[in-house]
Scaffold this motif. Structure first.
Motif, short mmCIF file in Angstrom:
data_model
loop_
_atom_site.label_atom_id
_atom_site.label_comp_id
_atom_site.label_asym_id
_atom_site.label_seq_id
_atom_site.Cartn_x
_atom_site.Cartn_y
_atom_site.Cartn_z
N LYS A 176 0.83 -1.18 0.01
CA LYS A 176 0.04 0.09 -0.09
C LYS A 176 0.76 1.16 0.09
CE LYS A 176 -3.60 -0.41 2.49
NZ LYS A 176 -4.22 -0.48 3.71
N GLN A 177 1.99 1.20 0.90
CA GLN A 177 2.78 2.62 0.99
C GLN A 177 3.20 2.94 -0.34
OE1 GLN A 177 2.59 4.38 3.80
NE2 GLN A 177 3.36 5.87 2.56
N ASP A 178 3.61 2.02 -1.16
CA ASP A 178 4.40 2.12 -2.27
C ASP A 178 3.48 2.92 -3.32
OD1 ASP A 178 6.89 1.54 -1.47
OD2 ASP A 178 6.90 -0.49 -2.71
N ILE A 179 2.18 2.49 -3.36
CA ILE A 179 1.10 2.97 -4.18
C ILE A 179 0.84 4.22 -3.83
CG2 ILE A 179 -1.23 2.79 -4.91
CD1 ILE A 179 -0.86 -0.25 -4.66
N VAL A 180 0.54 4.66 -2.53
CA VAL A 180 0.24 5.91 -1.94
C VAL A 180 1.48 6.85 -2.24
CG1 VAL A 180 0.15 7.19 0.15
CG2 VAL A 180 -0.95 5.08 0.09
N ASN A 181 2.81 6.56 -2.13
CA ASN A 181 3.87 7.35 -2.43
C ASN A 181 4.13 7.62 -4.05
OD1 ASN A 181 4.53 7.15 0.17
ND2 ASN A 181 6.20 5.85 -0.19
N ARG A 182 3.68 6.61 -4.89
CA ARG A 182 3.57 6.85 -6.20
C ARG A 182 2.54 7.85 -6.58
NH1 ARG A 182 4.13 8.52 -10.39
NH2 ARG A 182 4.99 7.80 -12.36
N THR A 183 1.31 7.74 -6.01
CA THR A 183 0.27 8.48 -6.42
C THR A 183 0.35 10.08 -6.06
OG1 THR A 183 -1.18 6.45 -6.33
CG2 THR A 183 -2.35 8.57 -6.32
N SER A 184 0.91 10.20 -4.94
CA SER A 184 1.07 11.21 -4.24
C SER A 184 1.83 12.28 -5.38
CB SER A 184 1.77 11.45 -2.81
OG SER A 184 0.94 10.71 -1.96
N ALA A 185 2.80 11.44 -5.93
CA ALA A 185 3.87 12.07 -6.67
C ALA A 185 3.36 12.37 -8.26
CB ALA A 185 5.25 11.45 -6.65
N LEU A 186 1.98 12.09 -8.59
CA LEU A 186 1.89 12.16 -9.79
C LEU A 186 1.46 13.91 -10.04
CD1 LEU A 186 -1.41 9.72 -10.02
CD2 LEU A 186 1.07 9.47 -11.13
N SER A 187 1.89 14.12 -11.41
CA SER A 187 1.54 15.49 -11.87
C SER A 187 0.70 15.30 -13.12
CB SER A 187 2.90 16.33 -12.26
OG SER A 187 3.55 15.40 -13.37
N LEU A 188 -0.04 16.39 -13.35
CA LEU A 188 -1.21 16.50 -14.39
C LEU A 188 -0.31 16.42 -15.54
CD1 LEU A 188 -4.41 17.16 -14.45
CD2 LEU A 188 -3.65 19.19 -15.08
N THR A 189 -0.94 15.62 -16.42
CA THR A 189 -0.41 15.60 -17.82
C THR A 189 -0.74 16.87 -18.63
OG1 THR A 189 -0.95 13.14 -18.08
CG2 THR A 189 -0.60 14.14 -20.12
N GLY A 190 -2.08 17.25 -18.54
CA GLY A 190 -2.54 18.65 -19.14
C GLY A 190 -2.99 18.26 -20.70
#
Length: 424
Positions: free
Chosen positions: A301-315
């Motif tokens: 779970k933690q790796d998924i949360v960390n990766r999701t938190s780091a997402l940036s908008l494609t635009g």
């Protein structure tokens, strides 16, 4: 309007049933999970109706693997008394089953005792020695097909099947008794009434509404014993492959993107993420899709949360939702990406969007159903709710909030739907 609404019933049954109507031929259908299905058929129907029903069963089993470790089919004919045509374990292959269907023929008669037939299924068919895997937790389904009103009482026999945890459906022609069939079926909406039994069994779009409340059952070792309903508070450990399909266009925008990320994180934090439990994948899309991580990428779970938190908008202003859905089906719900569909693990797609699609979504929505993928939609902003209803299996799986900031609060509501056996 969907072209093949019959598919919606079977997919939502949670049990990933896929029904192929006479006008639909799926070139590649992968049906996951074990099922024991008994066709309980009025043997006094007209011969033409019996031929149509045999063809219906044949087309139904076509996309499935048939056998003791997959889908098993039993057939019982009834008139004044029931007649076993095949036990659940009579035919261990699809070829053997299909070949035997030709021997099932109508017999003249004016009397049907449906109550006795239901009792026969319970006491003589849904038993371990006859192939039933009720004690192993394999879903048990009974589809009653009749052309007449029963000459005996049905309520007690139907109740005994429901008490076992059997999913009962009923299809009847205009000469059958609709109220009686409602006593038999698991819910009123699981009754198909049609003018003629050699036609498809009605339009079951409404049927899925009742199934949206089901939470599944765990079976005991013996058919005569009670079953235990699994409610949300029990939080059973289940396996799911869940792919988030995230709108990264300007319709969401940078100011709203944190709320969307928080929604995903809140859902993930409520799930039992592990290799044998829940797997999570994520695709971001606008004009083109982009894999952020596959189902097999992270096992905690933690790796998924960390990766999701780091997402940036494609635009980007173009939103090709249909293409993104198709991309997820082809590239995410595959064994090479970590999908366990072939092992019977339920496949779920959660679409999160803030705008209307610039391309077509209807045909790929049907493909998702054909491949056993349950679609849930979460939206805000300028999203087209009618468009999203054509993607999700039923209206109850379409969630819309006026403000993006309200999306994280949906996590508590949506998470149980991702875990239940009915889709469920």
């Amino acid at each position: 309007m969907k072209k093949h609404p019959l598919l919606r019933l079977w997919a939502f049954m949670g049990v990933l049933l896929v029904e192929i109507s006479p006008t639909l031929y799926a070139q590649e259908v992968v049906a996951g999970g074990n099922r024991d299905l008994v066709f309980l058929v009025d043997g006094t129907m007209e011969p033409a109706s019996m031929v149509a029903l045999r063809d219906f069963i044949k087309r139904f089993v076509e996309p499935w693997v048939v056998g003791p470790s997959a889908v098993q089919v039993g057939v019982v004919l009834f008139g004044s008394s029931p007649s076993l045509q095949m036990d659940l374990n009579t035919h261990g292959t699809k070829e053997s089953l299909v070949a035997a269907l030709g021997g099932i023929k109508a017999t003249p008669g004016q009397t049907v005792n449906i109550g006795a037939a239901l009792d026969f299924v319970r006491s003589d068919v849904l038993r371990p020695e006859k192939g039933s895997r009720l004690g192993q937790g394999v879903p048990q389904l009974v589809l009653l097909v009749t052309s007449k009103k029963s000459s005996d009482a049905v309520e007690q026999a139907a109740g005994a099947l429901k008490q076992m945890g059997v999913l009962t459906l009923a299809a009847g022609s205009r000469t059958a008794d609709e109220q009686e069939l409602k006593q038999i079926a698991l819910a009123d909406q699981l009754v198909f009434m049609t003018g003629d039994l050699d036609a498809p069994f009605g339009n079951p779009r409404e049927i899925v509404d009742a199934l949206s409340t089901l939470t599944g059952v765990t079976a005991t070792d013996a058919p005569s014993e009670s079953v235990e309903t699994i409610g949300p508070t029990r939080k059973p450990k289940v396996a799911r492959d869940i792919v988030f399909l995230l709108d990264g266009s300007d319709h969401v925008g940078r100011s709203n993107f944190p709320s969307v990320r928080d929604f995903i994180i809140d859902v993930v934090n409520r799930l039992d993420v592990r290799p044998e439990g829940i797997q999570i994948g994520l695709v971001q899309f606008a004009e083109h899709p982009k894999v952020e991580f596959y189902l097999k990428s992270y096992d905690n779970k933690q790796d998924i949360v960390n990766r999701t938190s780091a997402l940036s908008l494609t635009g980007g202003s173009v939103l090709n939702t249909g293409a993104a859905l198709n991309y997820a089906l082809i590239h995410m719900f595959q064994q090479s990406s970590g999908s366990r569909r072939r092992q019977g693990v339920h496949q779920v797609l959660v679409l999160i969007t803030g705008g209307p699609a610039n391309d077509q979504v209807d045909s790929v929505a049907d493909e998702l159903v054909l491949h056993g993928v349950l679609a849930v939609t979460v939206s805000s902003g300028q999203a087209d709710e009618n468009q999203l209803r054509s993607i999700a299996l039923i209206p109850q799986l379409v969630f819309h909030k006026t403000n993006f900031s309200d999306l994280p609060a949906l996590a508590e509501l949506i998470t149980p739907l991702l875990l239940t056996e009915a889709g469920a």
